[in-house]
Enzyme design. Structure first.
Site, PDB file in Angstrom:
ATOM      1  N   ASP A 485       0.843  -1.199   0.000  1.00 47.68           N
ATOM      2  CA  ASP A 485       0.000   0.000   0.000  1.00 47.68           C
ATOM      3  C   ASP A 485       0.882   1.254   0.000  1.00 47.68           C
ATOM      4  OD1 ASP A 485      -2.275   1.547   0.140  1.00 47.68           O
ATOM      5  OD2 ASP A 485      -3.049   0.621   1.969  1.00 47.68           O
ATOM      6  N   ASP A 555     -10.398   1.905  -3.767  1.00 46.69           N
ATOM      7  CA  ASP A 555     -10.986   1.690  -2.443  1.00 46.69           C
ATOM      8  C   ASP A 555     -12.506   1.682  -2.523  1.00 46.69           C
ATOM      9  OD1 ASP A 555      -8.842   1.268  -0.857  1.00 46.69           O
ATOM     10  OD2 ASP A 555      -8.655   3.325  -0.143  1.00 46.69           O
TER      11      ASP A 555
HETATM   12  C1  DGJ Z   1      -5.774   1.940   1.717  1.00 45.42           C
HETATM   13  C2  DGJ Z   1      -6.082   0.713   0.931  1.00 45.42           C
HETATM   14  O1  DGJ Z   1      -6.504   1.043  -0.352  1.00 45.42           O
HETATM   15  C3  DGJ Z   1      -7.121  -0.101   1.668  1.00 45.42           C
HETATM   16  O2  DGJ Z   1      -7.485  -1.220   0.904  1.00 45.42           O
HETATM   17  C4  DGJ Z   1      -6.563  -0.513   3.006  1.00 45.42           C
HETATM   18  O3  DGJ Z   1      -5.483  -1.377   2.819  1.00 45.42           O
HETATM   19  C5  DGJ Z   1      -6.143   0.713   3.779  1.00 45.42           C
HETATM   20  N1  DGJ Z   1      -5.277   1.578   3.025  1.00 45.42           N
HETATM   21  C6  DGJ Z   1      -5.457   0.318   5.061  1.00 45.42           C
HETATM   22  O4  DGJ Z   1      -4.935   1.391   5.714  1.00 45.42           O
END
Ligand code: DGJ
Length: 754
Positions: A485, A555
């Site tokens: 991430d 997301d």
């Molecule tokens: C952003 C990511 O896109 C999410 O899927 C998740 O992993 C969060 N960060 C966790 O902080």
């Protein structure tokens, strides 16, 4: 020219180079002034010794001329391969080099130096297309020299045997005695002879990434870019230049994609004579690279594709290039595991037993990989602490990671783990020990994003530290997958490990550090699947795909928003690269409630997974999940390797549809989505594509359908269409015979040839 050969035909006499594979031709020559002039790019044409009739010259008042006494030779009217500024071409240059005397003028010329290489050399430290066998591609390296500075520029072109695609990059060596500073290096320049194109860019934001937007080209510069040192949520580093009449299935289109994850500049400049100059490269804003005598700079690679079969042909060219020549390692050909991720199920509220419960329910539904997301490390209880300390959080996982991984493995599942390797919280042991490793400019206040700072990945010591932490952990437990991430963009950019004259290098060196860490991890743990992520789809680019064969697409896990995101993403990227999960309703990003079937029917066109607490579902819903997983496993190979066709765009329509056809055209899977019900609506048919007209296909459907179980020829399905009316009548008590009665409903059709 025979098909399926990637040939580079050189005519020494005319100094002409013709790259062709039977599908495309790319032709340029070195003219009498030693300038490389583009002659043609498009559908394949038979070779001829001399295409130079395609460069016309005339006297044009106000132009600046290069040859004494000659009023017709002006660089302003030349379609050049690698243009420079200062010699009479007033458009944007591909190169700018600041020299000791302050000048940025260069005059690169060809002096006969070139070489042809079977296959494709690697680009040191950078992602790039590759071949497994030398007969899959041929590479041309052509040398240009600027005599006063001693600078050598090698233009690199690779043509692939099986795809209408050319990879381009540039290598620059300082062969002079004085240091110079590269201020602008474009990876690709393409001068097209007219301006009759539209430009499609893929724009958006967090939770609505990569929606296509198309406009006709206009005079001057139209540009997409990033200054975040990530490709970003806003504008993806790809664009389509299509003829105005081009559709999904017909017409000419050119695609440009940059294999790079940092600041980019992709633009088209239409000049005063209607020539269109397309360029892509590292954004020159804030960029400079000091090149000492003897040093070399390698640009990132850009891909150029041509389709005479519309946008679908262009997508297929990019999809196959990604699948065959970018994605690598053992997971290139293996089926990707169906996963369950705990993020939307628990956020930071979990312990070992809760995780194992989620994993067990998932295993019972046939899910193959359990992914533990954010919150398992350091002193992380929320997003204010812990980043940088990559060891298990003793409060949440008192038995350590190995214990959890073993319990998940004992269920018969793989175990995966989240990292944010580039980030650090001020509240972390790493930051307390090395505050100078966080990016900041001296004497300036650093800004944070989500309470975090970025580590200076331009500094090898930082990359070493994170590699050591991560590799120790990956070696300590049976971890098959990591989610990489990245949740903020750079600010106050500066490289505290280097002196003032190297600060223009900081952003690019950071990206090289990211690539270095990815490469080292894959070398040490070759079986690892790494899924890319940057607050969803904030770094979805061809560069990352070289290391991370799948990327969390967004997301936004709402199925209806995902239709829009995945539809746009599919222009350049194949389904196997798009992380797509079924989540809970009401959806956490939109509060929308789409049926469980629709959530799965959208996620199935991606790397399929779930991101919810399955324990909160009813028995009937769990049975449905079980069936969905079994269905996906049955068809995932086709979904991930077949040809994708966009049928109805989800933007501004009440329906959306797409389909995948297996390579042998014996099986096809159609996703048919109702966005909003039309009361008392029309009967509808969906014209399918890519089938074999002569085969007969039996139609099965995951929902109700009046034609399920019947057979039709490919010709009927493509020319008459698949009957897909939902015939909603708007009377709540009526039973709709087709069973499609709600907003956001959907069906999957499976077509199997007899
Ligand atoms: C952003 C990511 O896109 C999410 O899927 C998740 O992993 C969060 N960060 C966790 O902080």
């Amino acid at each position: 020219m025979t098909d399926n050969t990637a040939a580079i035909i050189v005519h020494e006499h005319t100094r002409q180079f013709h790259l062709t594979n039977g599908r495309i031709s790319y032709v340029f020559h070195a003219d009498g002034q030693g300038k490389l002039i583009n002659l043609y790019f498009g559908a394949a044409v038979p070779d001829r010794e001399d295409f130079s009739y395609l460069t016309e010259v005339t006297h044009s008042p106000t132009t600046t001329c290069r040859i004494p006494g000659n009023l017709t030779y002006t660089l302003e009217r030349m379609r050049q391969e690698f243009p420079e500024y200062g010699g009479g071409d007033y458009r944007r240059p591909a190169l700018e080099v600041r020299q000791g005397n302050g000048s940025t003028l260069t005059d690169l010329t060809y002096a006969g130096g070139y070489r042809i290489i079977a296959g494709k050399p690697r680009l040191a430290g950078l992602p790039a297309t590759y071949v497994e066998h030398d007969d899959e591609a041929t590479t041309l390296e052509i040398e240009l020299i600027d005599r006063p500075t001693g600078l050598t520029v090698i233009l690199q072109y690779t043509i692939f045997r099986d795809q209408p695609v050319i990879a381009r990059s540039v290598r620059i060596t300082n062969g002079g005695g004085e240091p110079v500073s590269l201020e602008r290096v474009m990876s690709l320049n393409l001068d097209l002879p007219d301006r009759n194109y539209t430009m499609t860019e893929f724009a958006g934001a967090w939770a609505r990434e990569r929606h296509p937007h198309t406009q006709p080209l206009h005079y001057g510069v139209q540009q997409i870019e990033s200054l975040r040192n990530a490709s970003g949520h806003f504008l993806n580093p790809c664009a389509v230049f299509a003829r105005p009449a081009t559709t999904e299935s017909q017409g000419e289109a050119i695609g440009v994609a940059f294999e790079y994850s940092g600041n980019f500049d992709l633009h088209a400049e239409v000049d005063t004579f209607d020539v269109t100059r397309v360029q892509v490269g590292i954004n020159d804003f804030g960029f400079s690279w000091r090149l000492a005598p003897g040093e070399t700079f390698q640009s990132p690679e850009a891909l150029l594709a041509f389709s005479a079969e519309g946008l679908t042909g262009l997508s297929h060219a990019f999809h196959r290039t990604v699948l065959e020549h970018i994605v690598r390692g053992p997971w290139k050909r293996r089926e990707r595991p169906v996963l369950i991720n705990n993020w939307e199920a628990t956020y930071f509220d979990f312990n070992e037993d809760r995780l194992v419960d989620i994993a067990r329910t998932a295993r019972n539904a046939g899910i193959e990989l359990f992914v533990l997301d954010d919150g398992w490390f350091g002193a992380r209880n929320d997003d204010t602490a812990g980043l940088g300390d990559w060891r298990p959080n003793p409060r949440r996982l008192p038995n350590g990671l190995a214990s959890l991984a073993r319990r998940v493995n004992d269920l018969g599942m793989r175990f995966g783990l989240w990292f944010e390797p580039e980030a650090v919280n001020a509240d972390s042991d790493l930051y307390r020990a090395h505050p100078d490793w966080a990016i900041r400019t001296p004497h300036r206040k650093p800004s944070h994003g989500r309470n975090e700072y970025l580590l200076n990945f331009a500094d090898a010591a930082v990359v070493d530290n994170i590699f050591e932490q991560m590799s120790a952990l990956l070696g300590s437990a049976n971890i098959s997958y990591i989610k990489w991430d990245m949740n903020r963009f750079v600010s106050e950019g500066y490289d505290l490990s280097r002196d003032a004259e190297h600060q223009g290098e900081a952003y690019h060196r950071y990206i090289l550090g990211v690539y270095d860490l990815l490469e080292r991890l894959l070398t040490a743990f070759p079986e690892l699947i790494i899924e890319g992520c940057a607050s969803g789809g904030g770094r979805f680019d061809m560069g990352m795909l070289f290391y991370t064969p799948q990327i969390w697409c967004s997301d936004d896990s709402d199925a209806i928003e995902r239709l829009k995101i995945q539809y746009g993403t599919s222009m350049f990227y194949p389904l196997s690269t798009m992380g797509a999960h079924v989540s809970i309703t009401p959806n956490h990003q939109t509060m929308r409630s789409a049926p469980l079937a629709t959530r799965a029917n959208v996620a199935a066109f991606g790397t399929f997974g779930y991101e919810l607490d399955l324990g909160r579902l009813s028995d009937a819903e769990l049975d449905e999940v079980h069936r969905q997983v079994a269905w996906f496993k049955r068809y995932r190979e086709i979904l991930h390797t077949g040809d994708f066709h966009r049928l109805i765009a989800p933007y501004g329509n009440e329906k959306a549809a797409w389909m995948v056809v297996s390579r042998d055209r014996h099986t096809a899977i159609v996703g048919d989505y109702r966005l909003l019900i039309t009361p008392n609506g029309a009967f509808t048919r969906l014209a399918l594509r890519g089938l074999d007209a002569g085969l007969t296909y039996k139609v099965d459907c995951t929902g109700a359908s009046s034609i399920a179980g019947r057979s039709f020829t490919g010709a009927e399905l493509m020319r008459i269409g698949l009957v897909d009316s939902d015939a909603s009548c708007g009377q709540m008590d009526d039973v709709n015979p087709l069973g499609v009665t709600t907003d956001f409903s959907s069906r999957l059709f499976v077509l199997t040839a007899d």
